[in-house]
Design a protein around this motif. Structure first.
Motif, mmCIF file in Angstrom:
data_model
loop_
_atom_site.group_PDB
_atom_site.id
_atom_site.type_symbol
_atom_site.label_atom_id
_atom_site.label_comp_id
_atom_site.label_asym_id
_atom_site.label_seq_id
_atom_site.Cartn_x
_atom_site.Cartn_y
_atom_site.Cartn_z
ATOM 1 N N GLU A 46 0.834 -1.193 0.000
ATOM 2 C CA GLU A 46 0.000 0.000 0.000
ATOM 3 C C GLU A 46 0.879 1.256 0.000
ATOM 4 O O GLU A 46 2.077 1.192 0.293
ATOM 5 C CB GLU A 46 -0.918 -0.010 1.231
ATOM 6 N N GLU A 47 0.269 2.382 -0.336
ATOM 7 C CA GLU A 47 1.051 3.614 -0.434
ATOM 8 C C GLU A 47 1.798 3.893 0.869
ATOM 9 O O GLU A 47 1.215 3.837 1.950
ATOM 10 C CB GLU A 47 0.141 4.794 -0.778
ATOM 11 N N HIS A 48 3.077 4.196 0.746
ATOM 12 C CA HIS A 48 3.916 4.453 1.913
ATOM 13 C C HIS A 48 5.079 5.351 1.479
ATOM 14 O O HIS A 48 5.235 5.658 0.301
ATOM 15 C CB HIS A 48 4.454 3.135 2.486
ATOM 16 N N SER A 49 5.882 5.756 2.427
ATOM 17 C CA SER A 49 7.091 6.531 2.129
ATOM 18 C C SER A 49 8.133 6.227 3.193
ATOM 19 O O SER A 49 7.814 5.784 4.298
ATOM 20 C CB SER A 49 6.793 8.033 2.075
ATOM 21 N N HIS A 50 9.402 6.464 2.845
ATOM 22 C CA HIS A 50 10.510 6.121 3.724
ATOM 23 C C HIS A 50 11.239 7.382 4.202
ATOM 24 O O HIS A 50 11.277 8.392 3.488
ATOM 25 C CB HIS A 50 11.515 5.230 2.987
ATOM 26 N N PRO A 51 11.869 7.308 5.381
ATOM 27 C CA PRO A 51 12.703 8.431 5.818
ATOM 28 C C PRO A 51 14.036 8.460 5.087
ATOM 29 O O PRO A 51 14.787 9.421 5.179
ATOM 30 C CB PRO A 51 12.898 8.145 7.313
ATOM 31 N N THR A 52 14.340 7.391 4.358
ATOM 32 C CA THR A 52 15.577 7.244 3.596
ATOM 33 C C THR A 52 15.267 7.207 2.106
ATOM 34 O O THR A 52 14.131 6.974 1.697
ATOM 35 C CB THR A 52 16.271 5.926 3.988
ATOM 36 N N HIS A 53 16.304 7.411 1.285
ATOM 37 C CA HIS A 53 16.162 7.147 -0.137
ATOM 38 C C HIS A 53 16.099 5.626 -0.332
ATOM 39 O O HIS A 53 16.633 4.864 0.488
ATOM 40 C CB HIS A 53 17.349 7.706 -0.921
ATOM 41 N N GLU A 54 15.474 5.193 -1.433
ATOM 42 C CA GLU A 54 15.341 3.764 -1.688
ATOM 43 C C GLU A 54 15.691 3.446 -3.136
ATOM 44 O O GLU A 54 15.289 4.162 -4.051
ATOM 45 C CB GLU A 54 13.916 3.307 -1.392
ATOM 46 N N LEU A 55 16.451 2.371 -3.321
ATOM 47 C CA LEU A 55 16.709 1.826 -4.639
ATOM 48 C C LEU A 55 16.013 0.476 -4.733
ATOM 49 O O LEU A 55 16.202 -0.392 -3.882
ATOM 50 C CB LEU A 55 18.213 1.644 -4.878
ATOM 51 N N LEU A 56 15.191 0.294 -5.763
ATOM 52 C CA LEU A 56 14.476 -0.957 -5.999
ATOM 53 C C LEU A 56 14.992 -1.597 -7.282
ATOM 54 O O LEU A 56 15.200 -0.910 -8.287
ATOM 55 C CB LEU A 56 12.977 -0.698 -6.139
ATOM 56 N N TRP A 57 15.216 -2.899 -7.265
ATOM 57 C CA TRP A 57 15.563 -3.646 -8.471
ATOM 58 C C TRP A 57 15.214 -5.107 -8.211
ATOM 59 O O TRP A 57 14.767 -5.461 -7.120
ATOM 60 C CB TRP A 57 17.033 -3.471 -8.835
ATOM 61 N N VAL A 82 13.794 5.986 -5.511
ATOM 62 C CA VAL A 82 12.670 6.689 -4.901
ATOM 63 C C VAL A 82 13.222 7.594 -3.800
ATOM 64 O O VAL A 82 13.703 7.091 -2.775
ATOM 65 C CB VAL A 82 11.639 5.708 -4.311
ATOM 66 N N PRO A 83 13.195 8.901 -3.966
ATOM 67 C CA PRO A 83 13.721 9.798 -2.944
ATOM 68 C C PRO A 83 12.962 9.672 -1.623
ATOM 69 O O PRO A 83 11.781 9.305 -1.596
ATOM 70 C CB PRO A 83 13.538 11.192 -3.555
ATOM 71 N N ALA A 84 13.630 9.977 -0.548
ATOM 72 C CA ALA A 84 13.024 9.929 0.784
ATOM 73 C C ALA A 84 11.772 10.798 0.826
ATOM 74 O O ALA A 84 11.735 11.892 0.263
ATOM 75 C CB ALA A 84 14.024 10.410 1.832
ATOM 76 N N GLY A 85 10.737 10.286 1.485
ATOM 77 C CA GLY A 85 9.509 11.037 1.674
ATOM 78 C C GLY A 85 8.526 10.972 0.525
ATOM 79 O O GLY A 85 7.402 11.471 0.658
ATOM 80 N N VAL A 86 8.909 10.379 -0.605
ATOM 81 C CA VAL A 86 8.019 10.295 -1.771
ATOM 82 C C VAL A 86 7.056 9.120 -1.589
ATOM 83 O O VAL A 86 7.484 7.978 -1.392
ATOM 84 C CB VAL A 86 8.819 10.130 -3.075
ATOM 85 N N ARG A 87 5.776 9.392 -1.667
ATOM 86 C CA ARG A 87 4.779 8.337 -1.500
ATOM 87 C C ARG A 87 4.726 7.454 -2.743
ATOM 88 O O ARG A 87 4.724 7.947 -3.864
ATOM 89 C CB ARG A 87 3.400 8.950 -1.240
#
Length: 266
Positions: A46-57, A82-87
């Motif tokens: 579900e829609e969420h966001s992180h306090p950190t940047h995230e790399l997905l692969w 995905v930059p930090a804080g981006v939903r």
């Protein structure tokens, strides 16, 4: 099968709920922290966001992340920053080998917006090394700096923006149900009771693409999903509306920068 046909309420789909964090709202004791999971069922985040940047692969298969109305395809060759804080929300089908890494805000600022990342062999090796056991503090720091140095935006973005104009909903639904749907712009305009110019303007305003280019992009997203599930290239071409395998391979290379065969073996 299609990345924008996610059905989080389907009986076979696991739905995961994660918190909403602002960028930097949680202090983390790491530079880069990686995780790995082979999905044993279709999984929806579900829609969420992180306090950190995230790399997905992915190490295997294709998955998707949605930011606003834009869907990003994630593969073994092309990741997503995905930059930090981006939903964002996400979906990975059963069998996907899903990878993610969280980056402390001081480590790297690749982009202020989500961006596709080239998962080159060296980057993959460095990320794997970071998850290995027994890595000393100095070696870990060196590996993290090398990751920050080699990570770069991808030349090809596997994205699809879903139109938000009610006028275009029947077109989206038709391509959703059958990516090989051959209804022309003129035919759609007649069905909707508007001019071809009106349909074209609605697509451009909502997605940045005209009718034909948007349908082609949607078909390619379907194709990637099918290839990730080991559907033969000839069948994929037919199911997404191409008259021949050669025409499909040419289009696939133009959009992804690689061939279906190389994508399949990655």
């Amino acid at each position: 099968m299609a990345p924008y046909l996610i059905q989080p309420d389907a009986p076979t789909t696991e739905s995961r709920r994660l918190p909403l964090y602002d960028a930097g709202s949680v202090e983390v004791p790491f530079g880069i922290l990686g995780m790995s999971e082979v999905m044993d069922r279709d999984t929806f985040w579900e829609e969420h966001s992180h306090p950190t940047h995230e790399l997905l692969w992915n190490d295997r298969g294709a998955s998707w992340a949605m930011v606003g109305q834009r869907i990003w395809t994630i593969t073994p060759l092309t990741g997503l920053w995905v930059p930090a804080g981006v939903r964002h929300s996400g979906w990975a089908p059963s069998g996907t080998w899903h990878r993610a890494a969280q980056f402390d805000l001081r480590m790297l600022r690749l982009s202020e917006e989500p961006v596709a990342v080239d998962v080159a062999p060296l980057l993959r090796l460095l990320l794997d090394r970071l998850q290995g056991e027994g890595l000393s503090g100095s070696s870990r720091g060196l590996t993290e700096r090398m990751i920050a140095d080699v990570m770069a935006p991808a030349e090809h973005e596997l994205t699809l923006r879903i139109p938000d104009r009610p006028l275009l909903a029947p077109i989206v639904d038709a391509v959703r149900a059958d990516p090989a749907d051959a209804t022309t712009l003129e035919q759609w305009a007649g069905r909707l009771g508007v001019s071809t110019r009106t349909v074209t303007r609605a697509f451009l305003a909502s997605t940045g693409l005209g009718f034909g280019r948007w349908v082609a992009a949607a078909r390619m997203h379907h194709a990637i999903a099918l290839i990730a599930h080991d559907v033969e290239t000839e069948e994929v071409a037919e199911r997404v509306g191409f008259g021949s395998s050669s025409a499909f391979i040419t289009a696939f290379r133009r959009v992804t920068g690689t061939t279906p065969g190389r994508f399949r073996s990655s």
